[in-house]
Design an enzyme around this catalytic site. Structure first.
Site, PDB file in Angstrom:
ATOM      1  N   HIS A 124     117.408 111.815  78.062  1.00  0.00           N
ATOM      2  CA  HIS A 124     116.783 111.602  79.368  1.00  0.00           C
ATOM      3  C   HIS A 124     115.527 112.448  79.420  1.00  0.00           C
ATOM      4  O   HIS A 124     115.578 113.670  79.292  1.00  0.00           O
ATOM      5  CB  HIS A 124     117.726 111.984  80.510  1.00  0.00           C
ATOM      6  CG  HIS A 124     117.132 111.697  81.861  1.00  0.00           C
ATOM      7  ND1 HIS A 124     117.366 110.521  82.544  1.00  0.00           N
ATOM      8  CD2 HIS A 124     116.285 112.420  82.643  1.00  0.00           C
ATOM      9  CE1 HIS A 124     116.703 110.538  83.679  1.00  0.00           C
ATOM     10  NE2 HIS A 124     116.035 111.678  83.766  1.00  0.00           N
ATOM     11  N   CYS A 125     114.379 111.799  79.579  1.00  0.00           N
ATOM     12  CA  CYS A 125     113.099 112.510  79.575  1.00  0.00           C
ATOM     13  C   CYS A 125     112.686 112.841  81.009  1.00  0.00           C
ATOM     14  O   CYS A 125     112.413 111.930  81.800  1.00  0.00           O
ATOM     15  CB  CYS A 125     112.025 111.642  78.904  1.00  0.00           C
ATOM     16  SG  CYS A 125     110.395 112.435  78.858  1.00  0.00           S
ATOM     17  N   PRO A 126     112.630 114.122  81.368  1.00  0.00           N
ATOM     18  CA  PRO A 126     112.249 114.479  82.745  1.00  0.00           C
ATOM     19  C   PRO A 126     110.792 114.137  83.064  1.00  0.00           C
ATOM     20  O   PRO A 126     110.459 113.916  84.221  1.00  0.00           O
ATOM     21  CB  PRO A 126     112.485 115.994  82.795  1.00  0.00           C
ATOM     22  CG  PRO A 126     112.427 116.435  81.369  1.00  0.00           C
ATOM     23  CD  PRO A 126     112.956 115.297  80.556  1.00  0.00           C
ATOM     24  N   ALA A 129     110.837 110.585  83.894  1.00  0.00           N
ATOM     25  CA  ALA A 129     111.867 110.370  84.920  1.00  0.00           C
ATOM     26  C   ALA A 129     112.726 109.150  84.603  1.00  0.00           C
ATOM     27  O   ALA A 129     113.045 108.356  85.482  1.00  0.00           O
ATOM     28  CB  ALA A 129     111.216 110.231  86.301  1.00  0.00           C
TER      29      ALA A 129
END
Length: 263
Positions: A124-126, A129
C-alpha cells in the site's frame, strides 16, 4: 471527519498536485534555463518539460484512482483437465480472509488501509493513497520512470538558475525559492531511484514487495529455498507478463505445474 477525508486520499493527492505545480512554477518564474529558452522564443524545451510534468501527473492519478485488483467475490476455480487435477493436491489450500471473509486467490493479501483483498498484492503506497497490485503495478513502475525524468530535469533546471553573490544572506534571499525546489527535487530523486530500482528487480523476477519481505511467513513460499521463486519464468517472460499481460492470471495453476515438475 478529518480522518475520513484523509483516508480517501484527497489530502495526499491535493498535496502532490500543489507541490508539483508550485515547484514547476518556481522553475519557470526564475532565471533558469526554462525561462531563458522562453525569452528567446525557443519553446521546444519549456513545452517538453511542461508536457512531461503533465504526463507524470496523469500517471499519478491513474495509479492512485484505478482498481489495483480488488477481490470482489470468492475465487472461482476454473475446470481443470485430468493432468492438472493430479497436480492440484500439491498446491497449498486457498485461505479465507479473516477480515472480508472472501476466499483469497494465491498471491492476494488483505490491505487494512483499503479494507479489501488485493490480487498479486505488492504494497500500500501512502504517496498515491492506493494499493499497488495486479492491475496497477505496471502503471506504478511507468509512473516512477517518468517521475524520475521530471525530477532530474527539474534538478538540473533549478541548479541553472542559482545566482552566485559574495554575501551569503543576499545569496540566500535571491535563491531561496530555487534552493527549496532544489531540495525537493533532490530528495525525491533519491527516493524514486531506490523505488524504481527495487520494482524493476521485482518485475524482472516476478515477485512482489510483500513476497520478498515476508516469504518466510507465506504458506506457498516458506518451504522453498530463499533463492527460489515458483513464479519466476525467466527475465524476458517475466517482463513480458508484467508489462504486456492484462488478464488475471490463475497463479494456483502456475504454482501447481511448477511444484509438480519439481517433484
Amino acid at each position: 471527519m478529518f480522518k475520513r477525508v484523509f483516508r480517501t486520499g484527497c489530502l495526499v493527492r491535493t498535496g502532490h498536485i500543489i507541490l508539483t505545480w508550485a515547484t514547476t512554477l518556481v522553475l519557470f518564474l526564475h532565471d533558469t534555463d526554462l525561462r531563458k529558452y522562453e525569452e528567446r522564443g525557443e519553446l521546444t524545451y519549456p513545452v517538453a518539460f511542461a508536457a512531461l510534468v503533465l504526463i507524470s501527473v496523469m500517471l499519478y492519478f491513474t495509479v492512485s484512482l484505478m482498481d489495483p485488483g480488488f477481490v470482489l467475490s470468492d475465487v472461482e476455480m476454473p475446470p481443470t483437465d485430468e493432468e492438472l487435477e493430479e497436480m492440484m493436491p500439491q498446491t497449498p489450500r486457498l485461505r479465507r480472509c479473516g477480515y472480508c471473509l472472501l476466499l483469497q486467490p494465491m498471491r492476494a493479501k488483505h490491505c487494512k488501509l483499503c479494507n479489501r483483498c488485493v490480487r498479486r498484492f505488492d504494497h500500500h503506497c501512502p504517496w498515491v493513497a492506493n494499493c499497488v497490485g495486479e492491475r496497477n503495478h505496471r502503471w506504478f513502475l511507468l509512473y516512477l520512470g517518468v517521475q524520475l525524468l521530471v525530477l532530474l530535469w527539474g534538478l538540473q533546471t533549478a541548479w541553472s538558475g542559482i545566482v552566485f553573490v559574495p554575501v551569503w544572506r543576499q545569496w540566500f534571499v535571491q535563491n531561496g525559492f530555487l534552493l527549496a525546489a532544489l531540495g525537493v527535487t533532490g530528495v525525491f530523486s533519491g527516493v524514486v531511484v531506490l523505488l524504481l530500482g527495487c520494482h524493476l528487480y521485482l518485475a524482472s523476477s516476478n515477485s512482489t514487495t510483500w513476497e520478498f519481505m515476508s516469504r518466510h511467513r507465506i504458506p506457498y513460499l516458506k518451504h522453498w529455498d530463499s533463492e527460489e521463486n515458483p513464479f519466476d519464468r525467466g527475465l524476458l517472460c517475466n517482463l513480458w507478463y508484467f508489462f504486456c499481460t492484462c488478464r488475471t492470471v490463475a497463479w494456483e495453476k502456475v504454482y501447481a505445474k511448477v511444484q509438480a515438475s519439481a517433484l
